[in-house]
Motif scaffolding. Structure first.
Motif, mmCIF file in Angstrom:
data_model
loop_
_atom_site.group_PDB
_atom_site.id
_atom_site.type_symbol
_atom_site.label_atom_id
_atom_site.label_comp_id
_atom_site.label_asym_id
_atom_site.label_seq_id
_atom_site.Cartn_x
_atom_site.Cartn_y
_atom_site.Cartn_z
ATOM 1 N N LYS A 26 79.925 26.122 -1.985
ATOM 2 C CA LYS A 26 79.148 25.697 -2.492
ATOM 3 C C LYS A 26 77.423 25.428 -2.474
ATOM 4 N N LYS A 27 77.044 25.176 -1.184
ATOM 5 C CA LYS A 27 76.535 25.057 -0.559
ATOM 6 C C LYS A 27 75.787 26.316 -0.037
ATOM 7 N N GLY A 28 76.744 27.156 0.776
ATOM 8 C CA GLY A 28 76.481 28.517 1.459
ATOM 9 C C GLY A 28 76.305 29.265 -0.371
ATOM 10 N N LEU A 29 76.576 28.995 -1.071
ATOM 11 C CA LEU A 29 76.605 29.867 -2.531
ATOM 12 C C LEU A 29 74.739 29.855 -2.896
ATOM 13 N N VAL A 30 74.821 28.794 -2.666
ATOM 14 C CA VAL A 30 73.289 28.193 -3.298
ATOM 15 C C VAL A 30 72.410 28.818 -2.226
ATOM 16 N N ILE A 89 67.185 15.881 5.380
ATOM 17 C CA ILE A 89 65.610 15.632 4.412
ATOM 18 C C ILE A 89 64.833 16.662 4.687
ATOM 19 N N GLY A 90 64.744 17.299 5.612
ATOM 20 C CA GLY A 90 64.362 18.685 6.134
ATOM 21 C C GLY A 90 64.535 19.990 4.705
ATOM 22 N N ASP A 91 65.733 19.401 4.169
ATOM 23 C CA ASP A 91 66.555 20.797 3.525
ATOM 24 C C ASP A 91 65.881 19.871 1.726
ATOM 25 N N LEU A 92 65.931 18.428 2.137
ATOM 26 C CA LEU A 92 65.716 18.331 0.729
ATOM 27 C C LEU A 92 64.182 18.484 0.600
ATOM 28 N N ILE A 93 63.343 18.745 0.987
ATOM 29 C CA ILE A 93 61.654 18.975 1.055
ATOM 30 C C ILE A 93 61.775 20.213 0.784
ATOM 31 N N ARG A 94 62.773 21.191 1.770
ATOM 32 C CA ARG A 94 62.460 22.520 1.570
ATOM 33 C C ARG A 94 63.020 23.044 -0.253
ATOM 34 N N ALA A 95 64.096 22.239 -0.786
ATOM 35 C CA ALA A 95 64.362 22.647 -2.073
ATOM 36 C C ALA A 95 63.554 22.144 -3.159
ATOM 37 N N VAL A 96 63.090 21.186 -2.790
ATOM 38 C CA VAL A 96 62.337 20.657 -3.712
ATOM 39 C C VAL A 96 60.581 21.312 -3.783
ATOM 40 N N LEU A 97 60.672 21.414 -2.127
ATOM 41 C CA LEU A 97 59.280 22.627 -2.749
ATOM 42 C C LEU A 97 59.329 23.936 -3.256
ATOM 43 N N ALA A 145 68.196 20.961 -4.439
ATOM 44 C CA ALA A 145 67.901 19.815 -4.633
ATOM 45 C C ALA A 145 68.352 18.149 -4.948
ATOM 46 N N TYR A 146 68.841 18.807 -6.055
ATOM 47 C CA TYR A 146 69.432 17.438 -6.749
ATOM 48 C C TYR A 146 70.624 17.321 -5.968
ATOM 49 N N THR A 147 71.607 18.716 -6.258
ATOM 50 C CA THR A 147 72.221 18.195 -4.886
ATOM 51 C C THR A 147 72.574 17.530 -3.832
ATOM 52 N N ILE A 148 71.762 17.882 -3.216
ATOM 53 C CA ILE A 148 71.912 17.249 -1.533
ATOM 54 C C ILE A 148 71.304 15.901 -1.768
ATOM 55 N N THR A 158 78.198 4.572 1.327
ATOM 56 C CA THR A 158 79.462 4.209 2.298
ATOM 57 C C THR A 158 78.822 3.890 4.000
ATOM 58 N N THR A 159 78.872 5.449 4.293
ATOM 59 C CA THR A 159 77.862 4.825 6.123
ATOM 60 C C THR A 159 77.313 5.592 6.362
ATOM 61 N N PRO A 160 76.489 5.455 6.781
ATOM 62 C CA PRO A 160 74.680 5.891 6.743
ATOM 63 C C PRO A 160 74.766 7.540 7.866
ATOM 64 N N ASN A 161 76.286 7.526 8.306
ATOM 65 C CA ASN A 161 75.886 8.558 9.467
ATOM 66 C C ASN A 161 76.725 9.890 8.608
ATOM 67 N N ALA A 162 77.658 9.478 7.584
ATOM 68 C CA ALA A 162 78.551 10.017 6.537
ATOM 69 C C ALA A 162 77.589 10.620 5.433
ATOM 70 N N ALA A 163 76.433 10.078 5.552
ATOM 71 C CA ALA A 163 75.633 11.274 5.139
ATOM 72 C C ALA A 163 74.673 12.429 5.519
ATOM 73 N N VAL A 164 75.206 12.464 7.127
ATOM 74 C CA VAL A 164 74.435 13.454 7.452
ATOM 75 C C VAL A 164 75.228 14.599 7.332
ATOM 76 N N TYR A 165 76.551 14.043 7.934
ATOM 77 C CA TYR A 165 77.670 15.378 7.799
ATOM 78 C C TYR A 165 77.949 15.141 6.897
ATOM 79 N N GLN A 166 78.141 14.932 5.405
ATOM 80 C CA GLN A 166 78.474 15.625 3.921
ATOM 81 C C GLN A 166 77.209 16.149 3.481
ATOM 82 N N CYS A 167 75.716 16.229 4.504
ATOM 83 C CA CYS A 167 74.979 17.497 3.649
ATOM 84 C C CYS A 167 74.444 18.709 4.586
#
Length: 169
Positions: A26-30, A89-97, A145-148, A158-167
Motif C-alpha cells: 500500500k505504501k509503495g503504491l501511494v 516525521i519527515g515523511d508525514l511533513i512531506r505528505a502534508v506540505l 499523510a492520513y495513513t502515516i 503500544t511501543t514507541p519503537n514499533a511506530a518507527v518500524y511500522q512507518c
C-alpha cells in the motif's frame, strides 16, 4: 561458462524484483502514484500558461522519489531509532506540505485560467488537465499523510519503537 551467466543474472533479478514487490504494498503504491502524478502535473504545467507552478512540482517529485528509494532499498532500517523517527516525521511533513501545495496551486491556477478566459477568451487545455491532476495529487498526498498519522498514532500507544518500524513497512 553457462554457470557464470546464470549466477551473474541472479542479483539483477533480485534488484529488479525489489521495487516491483514494494510497489505492490500500500505504501509503495501511494509513493509511486505520487511520483507519477507529480511528473504528469509538471508536464501539464510546463506546456500551459501556469508554467510557474512547475517549481513546486519538481520539489514534490524529488522528495517523493527520494522517500520511495529510501523505502524500496530499506535504507531506513540501517539507521538508529532516533533517525528512523525523524524519517517517519519527515515523511508525514512531506505528505502534508505537498498536499496543501497542490491544493493551493490548483486553486490559484483555476483563478488565473478564469481571468485568462474572461479577458482573452483563451481556454488552456493543458492548464485544465494540470488542475485536475493537481487535485488528484493533493488527495493522494492527503491520503498518505492520513495513513502515516494513523500508523504513528496506533503503534505509539503500544511501543514507541514499533511506530518507527511500522512507518517503514
Amino acid at each position: 561458462m553457462a554457470d557464470m551467466t546464470a549466477s551473474s543474472s541472479e542479483p539483477e533479478a533480485s534488484v529488479q524484483e525489489t521495487p516491483i514487490s514494494y510497489v505492490k504494498t500500500k505504501k509503495g503504491l501511494v509513493l509511486a502514484t505520487e511520483v507519477v502524478l507529480s511528473l504528469v502535473v509538471l508536464i501539464c504545467n510546463a506546456v500551459s500558461a501556469s508554467w510557474w507552478a512547475g517549481t513546486g512540482n519538481i520539489c514534490a517529485m524529488i522528495f517523493s522519489a527520494a522517500y520511495f528509494v529510501i523505502f524500496v532499498m530499506e535504507l531506513g532500517k540501517r539507521f538508529s531509532a532516533t533517525v528512523l523517527q525523524w524519517l517517519c516525521i519527515g515523511d508525514l511533513i512531506r505528505a502534508v506540505l505537498f498536499s496543501k501545495f497542490y491544493l493551493i496551486s490548483s486553486l490559484i491556477t483555476i483563478g488565473l485560467m478564469v481571468i485568462l478566459h474572461l479577458y482573452l477568451r483563451h481556454v488552456d487545455g493543458a492548464g485544465i488537465a494540470g488542475v485536475v491532476f493537481s487535485v488528484i495529487a493533493s488527495l493522494v498526498y492527503a491520503y498518505d499523510a492520513y495513513t502515516i498519522g494513523l500508523q504513528l498514532r496506533s503503534s505509539r500507544q503500544t511501543t514507541p519503537n514499533a511506530a518507527v518500524y511500522q512507518c517503514l513497512a
